[in-house]
Structures are given as structure tokens and as C-alpha cells.
Design an enzyme around this catalytic site. Structure first.
Site, mmCIF file in Angstrom:
data_model
loop_
_atom_site.group_PDB
_atom_site.id
_atom_site.type_symbol
_atom_site.label_atom_id
_atom_site.label_comp_id
_atom_site.label_asym_id
_atom_site.label_seq_id
_atom_site.Cartn_x
_atom_site.Cartn_y
_atom_site.Cartn_z
ATOM 1 N N LEU A 295 0.832 -1.207 0.000
ATOM 2 C CA LEU A 295 0.000 0.000 0.000
ATOM 3 C C LEU A 295 0.867 1.257 0.000
ATOM 4 O O LEU A 295 1.855 1.329 0.704
ATOM 5 C CB LEU A 295 -0.890 0.041 1.244
ATOM 6 C CG LEU A 295 -2.148 -0.826 1.271
ATOM 7 C CD1 LEU A 295 -3.001 -0.434 2.466
ATOM 8 C CD2 LEU A 295 -2.950 -0.700 -0.002
ATOM 9 N N TYR B 117 14.805 11.050 3.384
ATOM 10 C CA TYR B 117 14.121 9.761 3.266
ATOM 11 C C TYR B 117 14.377 8.875 4.486
ATOM 12 O O TYR B 117 13.603 8.862 5.425
ATOM 13 C CB TYR B 117 14.492 9.049 1.951
ATOM 14 C CG TYR B 117 13.464 7.992 1.593
ATOM 15 C CD1 TYR B 117 12.392 8.287 0.765
ATOM 16 C CD2 TYR B 117 13.520 6.723 2.136
ATOM 17 C CE1 TYR B 117 11.420 7.347 0.473
ATOM 18 C CE2 TYR B 117 12.558 5.765 1.858
ATOM 19 C CZ TYR B 117 11.519 6.076 1.029
ATOM 20 O OH TYR B 117 10.555 5.140 0.760
#
Length: 396
Positions: free
Chosen positions: A138, A234
């Protein structure tokens, strides 16, 4: 209607049904060309309509003749308005799977919700009995927690300090400097709630509670680490905290599945062009340099090549799954090769607007971006009328 790409910032608001279908067919042909994989036969893919999730569904079906159920949240078409690309991808996948005599059904809705989980459990119970592989792929910026009713929004921000570095507008090719403000307030907690492992764990709990996991069932979620160049925004940023949580969740799920000899893994995959990565500052520049080097070295992979290698060389070898010191499967090994990263670090310093088209693969980046929406796909006539009103066979 004639369908053309319409851009709004980093998003394309249209998609081409025939281009998406050709993309899916190309991935299927690649999997078939690589030979059979002795993999799982009943597979649930949560987040099955684009990217690594779609590649996983294709690899399971056409590599291992698996029955697949795909769960996704995509926009349906309306007269004169195209569907989201994942809708057309899923329609094409089902058509090709059914042609090949394979079971394939899809569920469109919010996978975070109890309602979609219930619908999926009922379908598995009715049609498959149990599943032996669950792919969790997802990617969403928001999640409504079905237990608390709280809506969480994820953010991509550094933690602690302002992050300043180069980025590129991949449409214009302009290289510039950008600064990203650090996270504040509940940013980290909200990002972990959306992109961490809580929902993955909820899915596995729900499946196990109703005896829908086959003995020895495996579940895999996807993650990314990346190089030092991108780690501030990140891996050491808010999304990195979410990925840490996801990876810790794999161990917790494996403990829960011990009684059925089941296992949970996180697969660390390489950097690729996605709708999400295109909106993250720094990442488009990094990917354009990475693509150039990996293509020159003959080691470039897209989603389908990555997942085929994950299945063939890591998950389904008949031997224990190889993992790193933190228990993760690594198929980012080619990206993270020392020689590749050294070349990127050198080119990063040199990269400016004037030379990026030579030292980087901005054209390859752009092509992959448009391909996501079914545009710029070889063999498709974009001047011809296309029918936007495409159905997914199992949804109608």
C-alpha cells in the site's frame, strides 16, 4: 475520445486505457519469458494496481499459475473522464489472467477500512479457502484508523534540521537548490500511522483469526533504504521512521505466525519512478543519475524485473530466504553497489541544468513517469479514439 496527458504539478490527471493495458501485457510477457517459478498458488495482494504490487500480482499469476485476489483503491471511469491508471491496469490484468485460465478477482476500496478487510476475508473464504502468500504494497498519503476513527496524514520531511540540496524539475530539466523544513508536532507519529506496519499487522491478524492463512504462509511488505545522498529526507526523515516501524512489524508478525510455521519479511527494493517518488525533492535527480549508470552497466531493473528476481532468487528457491543483518531481503543490491554509488556521488556534484541531459537519464525518467499513466508506450496509437469506459471483469 482522444486521450492526452494532462499535467498538474507532479501528477498526471488523465490515463490511457490502451497504454496501461499494453504496459501490463509487456510485464506479463517478461514474466513468461523468464520461466516458471515454484511459488505460492493462492495469493492476496494488498495494493495490487500499480508499481511493485501490480508486478507482484503479475509475477504470481504468470510465473507460478497462482490464483490472485487484488485489493486497491482506484477511481472508476466516467463518460468523458478517464479512470486512474491502476483501474485500467487491473482491468487489463484480469482480462489476461482469465484468458490464461487463471482465477483473478479484485476489490476496489479503502484497504485500511474494516469494511474492505471484511469483503476480502469473505471472498477468500468463499473462493480460495486459504492464501499462502500475502503481499502488502500500500502507498497512500492518508489513513483513517478503523479503530480510533482518527485521520492521519503522512509527510516527507527531515527530522531535526532544515535539509538543503539539489533537485530537478523533470518536466523542464531545471536543476535547482531546495530547502525542506523539518518535521514538527505530530508529523512523525502521523507518518508512522499511515506508512508503518500497523495496518499490515491488522490484515494478518484478521486473516489468521478466521483460519484463512495456509500452513507455512508467507507475507512480504516493501521498503526502501537508499544512499546517504537522500537519507536526510528519506531514511533518516519521517518516512524512515515509518519504514523502521514496518520492518520491526515483520518480526512481530513472524512471532504471531509461529504456530502455522508462517513468516513475514520486508523486501528492500530499488529506487524507481512512481507517482510518490516524483513528488519527493532530491529523488528525481538521484534516480535520473542512477538510471544512467545502471543502464550503462547493464543492471537496470524496473518493477517487474525486481519482483521476478525477488521471487525467483530470494523467496521461492527451496532454501531459507536470505536476509541482511536486520532480517530484510535485499533486492536493492545492484543499486547499492559501491561502484554505482561512487559514480552517482561524483556526478551529483557536477549536475547542473546544462549537463543533466548528458550525465543523467532524464529522458528515461520522463518516459517511465508517462508510462505510469499509460502514455508514451510503444505500439499504442495515441491519435486514435480510445474507450475510457473500461470495466474490471470481477467488479463490473
Amino acid at each position: 475520445m482522444i486521450i492526452e496527458p494532462r499535467m498538474r504539478g507532479f501528477i498526471c490527471t488523465t490515463s490511457h486505457p490502451e497504454g496501461c493495458a499494453q504496459n501490463v501485457k509487456n510485464q506479463i510477457e517478461y514474466i513468461k519469458s523468464k520461466g516458471a517459478i515454484n511459488g505460492a498458488k493462492k495469493v492476496l495482494v494488498i495494493g495490487a494496481s500499480t508499481g511493485f504490487g501490480l508486478a507482484s500480482r503479475i509475477t504470481s499469476a504468470f510465473g507460478s499459475d497462482a490464483a490472485t485476489i487484488g485489493v486497491f483503491f482506484e477511481k472508476e471511469p466516467a463518460e468523458g473522464k478517464t479512470a486512474s491508471p491502476g483501474w485500467y491496469n487491473s482491468a487489463a490484468f484480469e482480462t489476461e489472467a482469465h484468458k490464461a485460465g487463471l482465477y483473478a478477482k479484485s476489490i476496489n476500496g479503502d484497504a485500511f477500512s474494516n469494511e474492505i478487510k471484511r469483503q476480502t476475508l469473505d471472498l477468500i473464504k468463499a473462493d480460495l479457502g486459504q492464501v499462502d502468500l500475502i503481499i502488502y504494497s500500500l502507498a497512500s498519503p492518508v489513513r483513517m484508523n478503523p479503530t480510533t476513527g482518527v485521520l492521519h496524514r503522512s509527510v516527507l520531511k527531515p527530522i531535526g534540521d532544515v535539509f538543503t540540496n539539489k533537485t530537478v524539475d523533470f518536466h523542464s530539466g531545471k536543476v535547482s537548490e531546495i530547502s525542506i523544513q523539518p518535521s514538527s508536532g505530530d508529523d512523525i507519529e502521523n507518518t508512522v500511522a499511515v506508512m508503518g506496519g500497523e495496518d499490515w499487522s491488522m490484515w494478518i491478524d484478521a486473516l489468521k483469526a478466521e483460519n484463512l492463512l495456509a500452513p507455512g504462509a508467507t507475507t512480504v511488505a516493501y521498503s526502501y533504504i537508499g544512499p546517504s545522498l537522500t537519507e536526510a529526507v528519506y531514511r533518516k526523515g519521517t518516512i524512515g521512521r515509518a519504514k523502521d516501524h514496518l520492518e520491526a512489524t515483520a518480526f512481530a508478525i513472524t512471532e504471531k505466525l509461529a504456530d502455522i510455521d508462517g513468516k513475514a519479511f520486508v523486501s528492500v527494493n530499488k529506487a524507481l519512478v512512481t507517482q510518490a517518488s516524483s513528488a519527493i525533492p532530491v529523488i528525481p535527480l538521484y534516480i535520473s543519475l542512477l538510471y544512467k549508470i545502471m543502464k550503462e552497466e547493464g543492471i537496470h531493473e524496473g518493477c517487474i524485473e525486481q519482483i521476478q528476481r525477488l521471487y525467483q532468487e530470494r523467496l521461492f528457491t527451496g532454501k531459507p530466504v536470505p536476509v541482511d543483518e536486520k532480517g530484510r531481503i535485499r533486492v536493492d543490491d545492484l543499486e547499492m553497489r559501491a561502484d554505482v554509488q561512487e559514480k552517482i556521488a561524483k556526478l551529483w556534484v557536477e549536475a547542473v541544468t546544462e549537463n543533466l541531459s548528458e550525465i543523467g537519464d532524464l529522458e528515461g525518467y520522463r518516459k517511465d513517469f508517462y508510462n505510469l499513466f499509460g502514455f508514451d508506450v510503444q505500439g499504442v496509437d495515441y491519435k486514435a479514439d480510445a474507450n475510457e469506459m473500461v470495466n474490471i471483469e470481477s467488479i463490473g
